[in-house]
Structures are given as C-alpha cells and as structure tokens.
Design a protein around this motif. Structure first.
Motif, PDB file in Angstrom:
ATOM      1  N   ILE A  27       0.642  -0.894  -0.268  1.00  0.00           N
ATOM      2  CA  ILE A  27      -0.056   0.209  -0.155  1.00  0.00           C
ATOM      3  C   ILE A  27       0.973   0.962   0.080  1.00  0.00           C
ATOM      4  O   ILE A  27       0.711   2.219  -1.123  1.00  0.00           O
ATOM      5  N   THR A  28       1.723   1.396   0.934  1.00  0.00           N
ATOM      6  CA  THR A  28       3.124   2.062   0.597  1.00  0.00           C
ATOM      7  C   THR A  28       3.789   2.417  -0.055  1.00  0.00           C
ATOM      8  O   THR A  28       4.006   3.841  -0.710  1.00  0.00           O
ATOM      9  N   GLY A  29       4.144   1.733  -1.188  1.00  0.00           N
ATOM     10  CA  GLY A  29       4.543   1.765  -2.235  1.00  0.00           C
ATOM     11  C   GLY A  29       4.255   2.233  -3.566  1.00  0.00           C
ATOM     12  O   GLY A  29       4.417   3.011  -3.809  1.00  0.00           O
ATOM     13  N   ALA A  30       2.679   1.624  -3.100  1.00  0.00           N
ATOM     14  CA  ALA A  30       1.450   2.708  -4.204  1.00  0.00           C
ATOM     15  C   ALA A  30       0.927   4.111  -4.062  1.00  0.00           C
ATOM     16  O   ALA A  30       1.640   4.459  -5.074  1.00  0.00           O
ATOM     17  N   VAL A  31       1.271   4.758  -3.449  1.00  0.00           N
ATOM     18  CA  VAL A  31       0.781   5.656  -2.663  1.00  0.00           C
ATOM     19  C   VAL A  31       2.384   6.472  -3.028  1.00  0.00           C
ATOM     20  O   VAL A  31       1.975   7.584  -3.384  1.00  0.00           O
ATOM     21  N   ALA A  32       3.560   6.295  -2.265  1.00  0.00           N
ATOM     22  CA  ALA A  32       4.784   6.370  -1.824  1.00  0.00           C
ATOM     23  C   ALA A  32       5.411   6.632  -3.939  1.00  0.00           C
ATOM     24  O   ALA A  32       4.866   8.140  -4.680  1.00  0.00           O
ATOM     25  N   THR A  33       4.869   5.797  -4.742  1.00  0.00           N
ATOM     26  CA  THR A  33       5.439   5.781  -6.488  1.00  0.00           C
ATOM     27  C   THR A  33       4.453   6.333  -6.976  1.00  0.00           C
ATOM     28  O   THR A  33       4.480   7.844  -7.428  1.00  0.00           O
ATOM     29  N   SER A  79       8.341   5.003 -10.488  1.00  0.00           N
ATOM     30  CA  SER A  79       8.199   3.574  -9.074  1.00  0.00           C
ATOM     31  C   SER A  79       9.891   3.278  -8.680  1.00  0.00           C
ATOM     32  O   SER A  79      10.600   3.267  -7.892  1.00  0.00           O
ATOM     33  N   SER A  80      11.204   3.922  -9.539  1.00  0.00           N
ATOM     34  CA  SER A  80      12.247   4.296  -9.778  1.00  0.00           C
ATOM     35  C   SER A  80      12.568   4.255  -8.501  1.00  0.00           C
ATOM     36  O   SER A  80      13.971   3.837  -7.430  1.00  0.00           O
ATOM     37  N   GLY A 108       3.902  -2.798  -4.775  1.00  0.00           N
ATOM     38  CA  GLY A 108       3.161  -1.783  -4.728  1.00  0.00           C
ATOM     39  C   GLY A 108       3.216  -0.361  -5.883  1.00  0.00           C
ATOM     40  O   GLY A 108       2.852  -0.199  -6.528  1.00  0.00           O
ATOM     41  N   ALA A 109       4.740  -0.481  -6.099  1.00  0.00           N
ATOM     42  CA  ALA A 109       5.349   0.420  -6.553  1.00  0.00           C
ATOM     43  C   ALA A 109       4.562   0.417  -8.301  1.00  0.00           C
ATOM     44  O   ALA A 109       4.378   1.325  -8.781  1.00  0.00           O
ATOM     45  N   ASN A 110       4.630  -1.097  -8.690  1.00  0.00           N
ATOM     46  CA  ASN A 110       4.399  -1.297 -10.076  1.00  0.00           C
ATOM     47  C   ASN A 110       2.606  -0.760  -9.631  1.00  0.00           C
ATOM     48  O   ASN A 110       2.034  -0.073 -11.160  1.00  0.00           O
ATOM     49  N   ALA A 137      -5.353  -3.461 -14.047  1.00  0.00           N
ATOM     50  CA  ALA A 137      -5.670  -4.176 -14.412  1.00  0.00           C
ATOM     51  C   ALA A 137      -4.693  -5.981 -13.394  1.00  0.00           C
ATOM     52  O   ALA A 137      -4.638  -5.808 -12.657  1.00  0.00           O
ATOM     53  N   PHE A 138      -3.658  -5.684 -14.753  1.00  0.00           N
ATOM     54  CA  PHE A 138      -2.510  -6.957 -15.058  1.00  0.00           C
ATOM     55  C   PHE A 138      -1.827  -6.401 -13.089  1.00  0.00           C
ATOM     56  O   PHE A 138      -1.129  -7.836 -12.762  1.00  0.00           O
ATOM     57  N   ASN A 139      -1.202  -5.311 -13.110  1.00  0.00           N
ATOM     58  CA  ASN A 139      -0.340  -5.163 -12.238  1.00  0.00           C
ATOM     59  C   ASN A 139      -1.269  -5.340 -10.589  1.00  0.00           C
ATOM     60  O   ASN A 139      -0.380  -5.600  -9.642  1.00  0.00           O
ATOM     61  N   ILE A 140      -2.633  -5.169 -10.682  1.00  0.00           N
ATOM     62  CA  ILE A 140      -3.303  -5.600  -9.160  1.00  0.00           C
ATOM     63  C   ILE A 140      -3.411  -7.172  -9.587  1.00  0.00           C
ATOM     64  O   ILE A 140      -3.015  -7.614  -8.073  1.00  0.00           O
ATOM     65  N   LEU A 141      -3.966  -7.560 -10.002  1.00  0.00           N
ATOM     66  CA  LEU A 141      -4.576  -8.702 -10.228  1.00  0.00           C
ATOM     67  C   LEU A 141      -2.566  -9.709  -9.857  1.00  0.00           C
ATOM     68  O   LEU A 141      -2.411 -11.009  -8.835  1.00  0.00           O
ATOM     69  N   ALA A 142      -1.636  -9.335 -10.972  1.00  0.00           N
ATOM     70  CA  ALA A 142      -0.415 -10.036 -10.193  1.00  0.00           C
ATOM     71  C   ALA A 142      -0.155  -9.611  -8.623  1.00  0.00           C
ATOM     72  O   ALA A 142       0.665 -10.215  -7.487  1.00  0.00           O
ATOM     73  N   LEU A 143      -0.396  -7.891  -8.320  1.00  0.00           N
ATOM     74  CA  LEU A 143      -0.059  -8.056  -6.706  1.00  0.00           C
ATOM     75  C   LEU A 143      -1.047  -8.727  -5.597  1.00  0.00           C
ATOM     76  O   LEU A 143      -0.005  -9.258  -4.902  1.00  0.00           O
TER      77      LEU A 143
END
Length: 536
Positions: free
Chosen positions: A58-64, A70-71, A97-99, A299-305
């Motif tokens: 969650i924090t990775g997604a929000v931070a990105t 993402s880098s 999450g960054a993805n 969608a594919f990034n969320i499902l992969a996560l």
C-alpha cells in the motif's frame, strides 16, 4: 514499409519524437520537484507504515503515485533495508506496490491528455509554473517547478498526438508482428528496448497510447508493448545494483523476477481481458481503446500483486537462496546508496558498529576463558572496522550542529575506542592469556567477564543507562581489586619470590585490564550518546 512515405512524413515523425522528448523532460522536472517537496515525508511515511508485505504494498503504491517514479520508491526501499529500518520481506511489498502506483501516469495521460483538449490551458500553466520558479522562493518556487513539469508533459502529449496522426500511412497494425503468442513476445521485446532508451516506462505508455489513438497499432499490440515496457524498467534496477550490497542486489533482482512473473501473467491475460471487454463493453475497444489499455495495465498489475502477496515469505526465501549471505559477519548493513540520505547512512553505521562491538566484547570474554563465548576472526573484524571507518568518512552533513552531527561525532568516538580495544586483543593477547591462566587473577578475570556479559545484555535490550552503569561498576571493582597488586608484585620481585619476567607479565596483565575497562566505559558512553541523538 514504404521508405518514400518516411521522407514525405518526416515532419510528423519529428513532431512525434519532439513530443516524446517534451513529455520526458516534463516528467523529469515534475519528479525532481515532487521529490524536493514531498520526498522526506514520503520516505518517513514508508518506514512508519510498513510493518508487513501488505502495508508495504500500500505504501509503495501511494509513494510511487506521489513521487511519480517507481524507481525512486524502489531505491528508497533498498536504502531502508540496507539501514536495517525495514525487513527484506516488507521491502518486497513496497516493490510490488510500486508497480501498481506507476500505472496512475497512464490514467492521467489518457483522461487529461487524450479525452480533454487542454493544450492551451497547459501552455498557460507552464508559463505560471516557470514564473513561480523564477520569482518565488522555497516551497512556492518548487511547487511552480512541479507545475511547469506537469504542464510540459501535456504539451508533449499534444505534440505526440499531432505527430502520430500522420503515422496511419507509415505504420499500420499489419506491418507489426501478428497477433500470435510469438508475435506478442516480439512486441514485448520492442517494449523492453524502448524503455532501455527512454529510461521511463511512463514515456513508453504515453507513446503506446498515442500510437493506439492514431490507429497505428491495435489493442493487443499496444498491450504487449506496455507489458514489455514494465519489464524494461527492471534492467535499470539491475544495473543500479552492480557493486552494491547484498540487500541491494536482492531487491534489484526481486524487482526483475516479480516483473517477469507479472509479464507472463499479463501475456496470458490479454485474450481473456479482450473477450471480457467485447462481451460487456462492445464499443470499448473501438471508441475508448486508450482507456481500455490503461485499464488493462492497472488490472494486470493489481491482479499480479494480489496473487503473489500471500507468497511473499516464500518469494523472499527464494531470493535469499539465490543471493546468499556474504562471508562478512560484521558490516552487513553498509551500502553506499544510503549516503544520499545521511540519516539512513548513520543508522547503517550504528547497526554495523553494534554488530562489531558485540563481536569484539565476545572475543575478549573468550580470550579470558569464558566457555560460553567464542573467539571471532580478529583479522576480519579489523577489516570490518576499517570499512566502517572509511564509510563514516563519506557521510557529509551540511551543518556542524544538531542531532545528526552529535550522532556522527559520537560514533566516530566509539569507533576510535573500538579500534584501540581491537589492538589490545590482537597485539596484547598474551596479557589476556596470562590473566586467564594465573590463579592469582581469578577474581579480576571473573569481574571482567561478568561485566562484559551484563553490558551486552543491556545493549541488546537497548537499555543504554544500564550498559554504561555496568561498564562503570566493572571498572570500579577492577581498580579496587588491582590497587594493591602493583606494589605487592614489585616487592615480591625485589625479595626474589617472583621471577622478574613472570612479574613483568603480571604487571602488563594489570595494565591491560585497566585499559580495557576504560575503553568499555567510553564505548558505552558514546554508544548511548549516538542512540540518544538518533531519537532527537
């Protein structure tokens, strides 16, 4: 492809490439400004809220989403693991999450850049941002810089759209690899190569959206390109880990493996996703292909996560097996990537010094005959201390005051005393052996062993006051016991009751105990000062 058409449409090609350049420049400017505005707050939030792989995701997604990179989030995760602030498993959540967070750029591009004609507004905002950057100060000036970068991105998108509108005759879906599994793999490879050149998956997604909007490529081809662009970002991550610490390599290669897993899943997901769209939204691919593409990307990034998150511990175990522990036991946390953040670099030194001090104290007890303690590799420990000294010398602070300065000075003092204590162990081991093998010094030897054990227990419990108190008590008891010894031993030598060589060894042993007890007090004191400064 007709070569003559390339020359006829050179203006369109140059416009599309120029638009890509403006988009990249705007993205870089905006990222730099956002890091300056919110970088410290975001990094603090990542450490504060990352307690598990789920919270890390969650924090990775929000931070990105905030930093637009993402880098940047991945590099921060590497730094936190290197400093010992978060565990490796938790850092994987941040990477996963960054993805997801990086897909927000696609939504911004398609909703604001393609669906709304904002070029005139954005050029005006670009001027306002530039003026703020030139005329304002501090936060307002940085905010203007971010606004200018944001606006420039959309000016670039508009140019790309205009340029790509002339690509209908130059590039058509039929000219690209066919819509087969092999063809999609070729498009994934093209996406990877594109990202290697641009160093930005966001720019690649924007370019794919522009090509899809112009009809130069169809939806499955665009989807395969976007998958490749996601994988392409991992090459940069791997290159960044060359010559870095084990933690950095694990994190970098975790990023690679995760993206490969996500890419395989995404390739298999293209056909089902297309079927779902045509079934429930028949006109989506024809009228809103760009929105469909960014929806697929998200969608594919969320499902992969969601698929891999429950298996984070197993994933971490696999990475640890692939990149095992290094032979060095002492300064594991040291990582040069942390030097950009002095506070994290100081934490890395603190963790390293803690490990080295524990090894050194355990070695002293082993020298004195404590059967529950083991000797360490004294040469390796010297190399580790030297490495820590060299590392702390690279830490650069802007101000010679404040908590960070106090912390730095305290750890330099502590390292100095540890170096001298190491010399007592390496060059004067015979004096410890004399104390160990002489019945006359049994009480003094036991006082030192017990004192060191109590210090280490307090150190592990982070009870700094108790650690210093145990060092003080040990020195006081030793001095009280040893006070009459020098006169007594000298008189025994004078009376011929004690051989002068043996007597000299006894005197050297007494001096060794006094010097070691002094170093123990100073190490405890400066360690306490460093920890207290870290908490300010």
């Amino acid at each position: 492809m007709n070569v003559s058409l390339l020359f006829e449409n050179v203006d369109s090609i140059m416009r599309a490439l120029g638009g890509l350049g403006l988009f990249l420049l705007g993205l870089i400017i905006m990222m730099d400004a956002l890091r300056a505005l919110a970088g410290d707050a975001v990094r603090t939030a990542i450490v504060r809220f990352t307690h598990s792989p789920l919270s890390g995701a969650i924090t990775g997604a929000v931070a990105t989403a905030v930093l637009r990179s993402s880098s940047a989030t991945t590099v921060a995760a590497v730094g936190f693991v290197g400093a010992g602030l978060i565990g490796f498993s938790e850092s994987l959540g941040i990477i996963f999450g960054a993805n997801v967070g990086t897909t927000l750029t696609g939504w911004i591009v398609v909703l604001l850049g393609f669906k709304l004609n904002l070029e005139a507004l954005m050029t005006m905002l670009l001027l306002i941002g530039a003026l703020l950057r030139l005329l304002a100060k501090n936060t307002l000036a940085t905010s203007g810089y971010a606004l200018a970068g944001f606006s420039l991105m959309f000016v670039g998108i508009a140019m790309m759209q205009q340029g790509m509108s002339g690509f209908g005759d130059i590039i058509t879906p039929e000219q690209l690899p066919p819509d087969t599994f092999t063809g999609r793999l070729k498009l994934v490879a093209i996406g990877i190569i594109f990202t290697l050149f641009t160093q930005s998956s966001s720019a690649g997604v924007a370019m794919a959206l522009a090509a899809l909007f112009s009809g130069s490529i169809n939806f499955p081809q665009a989807a395969a390109l976007v998958i490749g662009m996601d994988v392409g970002t991992t090459v940069t991550a791997v290159m960044a880990t060359i010559g870095q610490s084990r933690e950095a390599r694990r994190t970098g290669f975790s990023h690679v493996f995760y993206n490969i897993i996500a890419a395989v899943f995404a390739l298999l997901f293209i056909t089902p996703f297309t079927m779902l769209l045509t079934t429930y939204f028949p006109s989506a691919l024809e009228n809103n292909a760009e929105i469909s593409l960014v929806a697929f990307h998200s969608a594919f990034n969320i499902l992969a996560l969601l698929i891999i998150l429950p298996f984070t511990k197993q994933f971490a175990s696999l990475m640890i097996k692939l990149i095992p522990e290094q032979s060095s036991l002492f300064n594991k946390p040291l990582d040069k990537t942390l030097l950009k953040e002095p506070n994290m670099a100081l934490t890395a030194v603190q963790n390293s010094v803690h490990t080295e001090a524990t090894a050194l104290l355990t070695h002293i007890n082993a020298m004195l005959g404590d059967h529950n303690s083991r000797k360490t590799d004294i040469l390796q420990l010297q190399l580790a201390l030297d490495k820590t000294h060299a590392y702390i010398d690279l830490i650069s602070l802007k101000n010679e005051s404040g908590a960070q300065w106090e912390r730095l000075v305290a750890m330099i003092h502590m390292l100095d005393h540890m170096q001298r204590l190491h010399e007592r162990c390496e060059e004067e081991e015979d004096r410890a052996i004399t104390l160990r093998d002489t019945q006359q010094f049994v009480n003094e030897k036991d006082i030192m062993i017990l004192g060191i054990k109590s210090m280490m227990e307090a150190m592990e419990a982070n009870n700094l006051k108790a650690m210093l108190e145990h060092a003080d008590i040990t020195r006081e008891q030793l001095h009280k016991q040893l006070k009459p010894y020098r006169t007594m031993i000298v008189e025994q030598i004078a009376r011929g009751e004690l051989d002068i060589i043996i007597g000299t060894d006894y005197l050297e042993g007494i001096r060794w105990l006094k010097r070691v007890s002094w170093h123990l007090i100073r190490i405890s004191f400066h360690y306490k000062q460093a920890i207290l400064a870290a908490g300010k």
